[in-house]
Design an enzyme around this catalytic site. Structure first.
Site: not given
Lengths: 411, 432
Positions: B145-147, B300, B109
């Protein structure tokens, strides 16, 4: 003798200095030390230690407060907290209206510190009125008001021991309540005892008091048993000990670190202490890309601090304005070479130490680099500094004080 | 036919303990074992288990018409293995229904794509392997990871064989266009398709569901499906992307979030023109209708939807720069434990905790942080990093010693017969 912070409540060097000095003096004179707080069973050699937390204020006769003082202190809020704690709230004088209030002594510099100073002085003056003594010896601004009141009531000579000034802590521009108190207090005193020439000059320059009213008494230091600790990493270590506040020049230490690491990346810089500069120091160290060589330990107890001294290769004290700087003596006792600012009192007694003007980052970095790579030079500095240590003792300081008393015919 | 495409992010980092300066060179354990176990147990009970039970029930109730997707980070799977195998089993049960797709991401991640394609690729492959191992699927759709996304990322993962990428539908890039279609990235001749998060509808569930200050509170299934149905005729896929912890952890059970979930699929499926699809099915079913040009990185996170949650202040950048500066040496050190410790320190959460944006989003950062302040997070990270460096240096020294000993042996042929028994000449023990 009037003290403020005192073991077991120690915030910085003042508590230790008052403790050690009074202990040494108690061998050659009768000392009663009045402090805001002491534990009942706590003994300091032959000192008669009075904590006003153990005294019932109701049993004392209130004095005439400030009536006898030859001046008036105007209440103006001041930045007086030399340590890192909550913001204090200001309260003017005149708290003691015929009665003596006990006060919250758990946080000596937090809360309404000026109110505390007033209450301390009222209680202390009443206590002293019933005592037999020759000299009033007050330490720093927190106890000055008490000293003045006692002098006003008893007519006994007032000696003020100056460990630190408002201009050290907050800069030469500060002219607040504490500065006013210091100025009036020192003018009203019969004799001043600054802890260094450096402080004597500041008193002269910023408070306009003549040198002939001063007797310089350098601090002593207790002998420690130095030992060599085991470093768990391979890089050499440069140490800073002190509060992370403007006065101690922590950001200078960072600049020095940056300079040193430019030429020698195999060094770690460690700051032991806490304060309001911490966040900006971390920010800056990462900005200068030395985050992996720059460490903060927070506030340390003496055991951890000694361990840190035992593994350090250079001690660096870049203080902007340091009346004495006991921590450098401690480092010297651990045979750590010291690189210290000229704007410090300790520079006058640690003659072997390497000195620089606090703004001269290049010079300090040069010294450190040299100490780290040149063993002969390193040994020489340690040796020369070590030679000065014999002359730094509380017994010598105590004797100087007694001599000054007799010289001035106080005793 | 318009489809609703659910994707849930499941992730837990290996949080670092309060690693002090005095631990450097002495203690090589960086993890806060207690904390990690405690958080895992809490979230397992409040979210993972009840939510998985509910999903399984819904899939069975709707006989395969309710379809969803997950992305599980490698670190959360490791924590399932270690602390909660029952949760892992419940995900396997979901995989066995055939209605659940597992997406690809970086194993740790991490933010690796920003720094090193090599490291990124390695982590994506490692992640695909563990997904294959437990769920018997090879990820075809990628979500970073986190868009975190830009055009280059689309090109790179296309070259790795992915068919689609999930990303945020950022207003400034959509420029009044709808996120409810597939898009294509601005690269040569793309086959890969982009699924854009419908952040209004997603955040209605993920963030606003229990917000009493929201004018639409309380959110009912009827109200929500009405909003969804309005898309009929001018949208092909409604992409609802959110953290899985929304169910039971960010929105507690008492808010009624599980009831909402229970009734939603039935309500949507009542409409003849709506169905559920997994991201792969969406990519199969619809063409890309337009280009989506993300020249700079988007994500995001926070209101900025860029990299500022992880890399906006100097501490974050220093920590990030330092950790990746070791890449080459770590990859050559042949020390599995050390490599793994380094990999775990790449997890984006460590940088997220160092964020000093103290406005609205700062609160969110604080909620997730195990530390008192971003400064603490940075100090502990850098101390642990220093220890990592010490370990690397030791390995370097050891290699040097072995090398010089070998060289010495070459010089004295008769010495070749001497066995290595700890009585080697001094230069071989200490290096020279």
């Amino acid at each position: 003798m009037l003290g403020w912070e005192f073991p077991p409540i120690i915030n910085g060097g003042l508590g230790v200095a008052c403790h050690d000095l009074s202990a040494a003096m108690s061998d050659v004179s009768d000392i009663t030390m009045i402090v805001p707080k002491s534990s009942k069973g706590y003994k300091v050699r032959n000192v008669n230690l009075l904590g006003i937390n153990n005294i019932d204020p109701g049993s004392l006769e209130p004095g005439p407060a400030h009536k006898d003082l030859p001046f008036k202190l105007y209440g103006v809020p001041a930045n007086i907290d030399p340590y890192y704690s909550e913001k204090q709230h200001f309260s003017g004088e005149g708290r003691s209206k015929g009665t003596l209030d006990p006060f919250d002594i758990d946080n000596l510099y937090g809360g309404d510190v000026i109110g505390k100073v007033h209450r301390y002085s009222a209680i202390t003056a009443s206590l002293a009125a019933k005592m037999d003594f020759d000299v009033i010896h007050a330490h720093d601004w927190m106890t000055m008001l008490a000293g003045m009141q006692i002098k006003a009531r008893t007519g006994k000579p007032l000696v003020m021991h100056i460990h630190s000034l408002e201009v050290d802590r907050s800069g030469p521009e500060s002219k607040g309540w504490v500065y006013q108190l210091e100025k009036k207090g020192m003018e009203y005193a019969d004799l001043l005892m600054p802890v260094s020439n450096f402080t004597a000059s500041n008193i002269e320059q910023y408070y306009g008091i003549h040198r002939n009213k001063m007797k310089i008494v350098h601090n002593g230091s207790n002998k420690v048993q130095p030992f060599k600790g085991q470093r768990t990493y391979r890089e050499k270590t440069v140490l800073f000990v002190g509060r992370l506040t403007r006065q101690k020049g922590p950001e200078k230490f960072l600049d020095i670190a940056s300079k040193v690491l430019d030429s020698n990346p195999e060094v770690r810089f460690v700051m032991a202490g806490t304060g309001d500069y911490m966040k900006s120091l971390l920010d800056q160290s990462s900005y200068q890309h030395i985050g992996n060589r720059f460490h903060m330990t927070g506030f340390l107890g003496s055991e951890r601090l000694n361990h840190l001294l035992s593994i350090s290769d250079v001690y660096c004290m870049p203080s902007v304005s340091e009346p004495f700087g006991l921590s450098a003596v401690e480092a010297a006792q651990f045979r750590v070479p010291c690189v210290i600012s000229k704007q410090s009192g300790v520079a006058e007694v640690l003659r072997g130490a390497l000195k620089f003007d606090f703004w001269d980052v290049d010079k300090a970095a040069g010294y450190i680099l040299h100490l780290l790579k040149d063993d002969v030079f390193n040994r020489k500095v340690v040796e020369d500094t070590g030679k000065c240590l014999d002359k730094i003792s509380w017994d010598i300081s105590a004797q100087k004080i007694i001599d000054a008393y007799s010289e001035k015919k106080f005793i | 036919m318009t489809s609703m495409c659910f994707y849930f992010q499941v992730h837990q980092p290996f949080r670092l303990r309060n690693y002090s300066f005095f631990d450097i060179g002495k203690d090589h354990n960086y993890e806060d074992l207690e904390k990690n176990r405690a958080v895992m147990n809490k979230v397992a009970e409040k979210c993972y288990l009840p939510a998985n039970r509910k999903m399984l029930e819904l899939i069975r109730r709707h006989e395969g018409k309710f379809r969803i997707s997950y992305s599980l980070s490698g670190t959360v799977i490791e924590q399932f293995e270690k602390y909660r195998p029952d949760v892992l089993q419940s995900f396997i049960d979901l995989a066995n229904t055939g209605c659940v797709e597992f997406l690809g991401e970086t194993y740790y991640h991490s933010l690796s794509f920003i720094h090193s394609r090599k490291e990124f690729k390695r982590q994506v492959e490692k992640h695909s392997a563990i997904i294959k191992k437990y769920f018997d699927q090879t990820p075809k759709i990628f979500r970073n990871t986190e868009l975190i996304y830009n055009n280059q990322l689309a090109a790179f993962v296309e070259s790795m064989g992915f068919k689609g990428v999930l990303c945020e539908g950022v207003g400034r890039l959509l420029n009044e266009r709808s996120p409810n279609f597939l898009y294509r990235p601005v690269i040569g001749d793309p086959k890969i398709k982009l699924l854009l998060k419908n952040h209004l509808l997603s955040d209605d569930i993920a963030f606003r569901f229990s917000d009493k200050g929201w004018e639409q509170f309380p959110l009912t299934v009827d109200k929500f499906s009405e909003w969804v149905f309005k898309i009929a005729g001018h949208g092909e896929t409604v992409n609802l992307f959110m953290d899985y912890e929304t169910f039971g952890e960010h929105q507690w059970e008492s808010t009624g979030i599980f009831d909402f979930l229970d009734h939603l699929p039935g309500a949507i499926l009542k409409h003849p023109d709506f169905c559920f699809k997994t991201p792969s099915e969406v990519v199969e079913a619809y063409p890309a209708r337009d280009v989506y040009d993300a020249h700079d990185f988007i994500s995001w996170a926070d209101t900025e939807r860029d990299l500022s949650a992880w890399l906006s202040n100097s501490m974050q950048r220093e920590a990030f720069r330092r950790i990746y500066s070791l890449e080459e040496e770590i990859r050559n050190c042949d020390d599995l434990q050390l490599t793994e410790d380094w990999e775990k320190m790449q997890t984006s959460d460590h940088f997220y905790y160092m964020c000093t944006k103290f406005w609205n989003d700062g609160d969110v950062h604080k909620y997730f942080s195990p530390y008192d302040s971003p400064y603490d997070a940075y100090m502990f990270f850098m101390n642990a990093f220093s220890d990592l460096e010490c370990r690397l240096a030791e390995i370097r020294e050891r290699k040097k010693r072995i090398y010089s000993y070998t060289v010495e042996l070459e010089k004295t042929p008769e010495a070749r017969s001497i066995p290595l028994n700890g009585n080697e000449p001094e230069y071989a023990q200490t290096g020279s």
